[in-house]
Design a protein around this motif. Structure first.
Motif, mmCIF file in Angstrom:
data_model
loop_
_atom_site.group_PDB
_atom_site.id
_atom_site.type_symbol
_atom_site.label_atom_id
_atom_site.label_comp_id
_atom_site.label_asym_id
_atom_site.label_seq_id
_atom_site.Cartn_x
_atom_site.Cartn_y
_atom_site.Cartn_z
ATOM 1 N N HIS A 1 9.052 -4.071 -0.583
ATOM 2 C CA HIS A 1 7.868 -4.390 0.232
ATOM 3 C C HIS A 1 7.268 -3.198 0.956
ATOM 4 N N LEU A 2 8.095 -2.196 1.276
ATOM 5 C CA LEU A 2 7.621 -1.111 2.138
ATOM 6 C C LEU A 2 7.868 0.266 1.534
ATOM 7 N N VAL B 1 -0.751 0.175 6.706
ATOM 8 C CA VAL B 1 -0.309 -0.629 7.849
ATOM 9 C C VAL B 1 -0.830 -0.044 9.163
ATOM 10 N N VAL C 1 3.955 4.257 7.707
ATOM 11 C CA VAL C 1 4.447 3.081 6.978
ATOM 12 C C VAL C 1 3.330 2.518 6.094
ATOM 13 N N ALA D 1 2.611 -0.596 2.906
ATOM 14 C CA ALA D 1 3.160 -1.841 2.360
ATOM 15 C C ALA D 1 2.882 -1.931 0.865
ATOM 16 N N GLY E 1 4.159 -7.992 2.608
ATOM 17 C CA GLY E 1 4.637 -6.909 3.476
ATOM 18 C C GLY E 1 3.535 -6.414 4.405
ATOM 19 N N MET F 1 3.782 -6.760 8.388
ATOM 20 C CA MET F 1 3.896 -5.500 9.133
ATOM 21 C C MET F 1 2.722 -5.335 10.100
ATOM 22 N N HIS G 1 12.763 -5.436 9.744
ATOM 23 C CA HIS G 1 12.014 -5.646 8.496
ATOM 24 C C HIS G 1 11.478 -7.080 8.452
#
Length: 219
Positions: free
Chosen positions: A6-7, A51, A63, A65, A70, A74, A195
């Protein structure tokens, strides 16, 4: 620095842009999409959501996604303040206290791409709050650890300048000279959060720039 389904979390270099802007320079989000496409040999388009952003002259943790799930979760964590972000800044003057929490009311000027700090609320201002702690000092410079409690445009740059602690190299907010590479001495040092899909504790720290001043203040 970190990747799962997801990240994707990377250490951005100063000068790189997270998202496309009017310069037309290739943003990180596009470079990373191409990297993911090649790495996983994906046909068609690759999804990568932004994000949050870091100013172009700032380096450190960013960060992204890899899924829409995600991204939405986030974004919600950032919106609610459930992401703990720590920055390190080298400033040109010692702060008035060794640690403090400061509040200003920031007004953003879109044309100048700059924010202005006021001690009282103004029309269209937004409250900005951060905490800082003095970590070390040399003859001319001081290393601060900064925790953001709100996420405003140029918040750290503007608020530190407002208390007389201009970030080294930050001409826009009053530094006397630029850094040779055009960066400012501000680093997105650490990001920590739970998370939003796996519930794992994610704690990612970016390396400090390898130059004499950073080395002197961090060792």
């Amino acid at each position: 620095m970190y990747e799962d389904n997801h990240l994707l979390i990377i250490a951005k270099k100063p000068g790189e842009i997270v998202q496309g802007d009017k310069t037309g320079d290739e943003p990180l989000v596009d470079l990373l999409k191409n990297w993911l496409k090649e790495k996983y040999r994906k046909p068609g388009n690759v999804f990568l959501g932004v994000v949050h952003r870091l100013d172009r002259p700032v380096g450190g943790v960013v960060v992204f996604a890899k899924t829409s799930k995600g991204l939405s979760r986030m974004s919600e964590l950032f919106r609610k303040g459930d992401v703990k972000k720590t920055y390190w800044a080298i400033v040109c003057r010692k702060p008035p206290k060794t640690e403090d929490t400061i509040t200003h009311h920031l007004v953003r000027n879109e044309k100048q791409n700059k924010s202005y700090a006021y001690s009282t609320p103004q029309p269209s201002s937004k409250e900005a709050r951060l905490s800082y702690k003095l970590l070390s000092s040399s003859d001319k410079y001081h290393l601060l650890e900064v925790q953001l409690h709100t996420g405003r445009h140029h918040q750290i740059r503007c608020q530190l300048a407002a208390i007389g602690c201009v970030i080294k190299g930050d001409l826009k907010y009053g530094a006397p000279r630029s850094n040779p590479d055009g960066s400012i001495s501000l680093l997105s040092r650490n990001v920590r959060f739970i998370h939003p899909v796996s519930d794992k504790d994610i704690n990612v720290t970016a390396p400090t720039p390898d130059d004499n001043l950073w080395n002197a203040l961090t060792h």
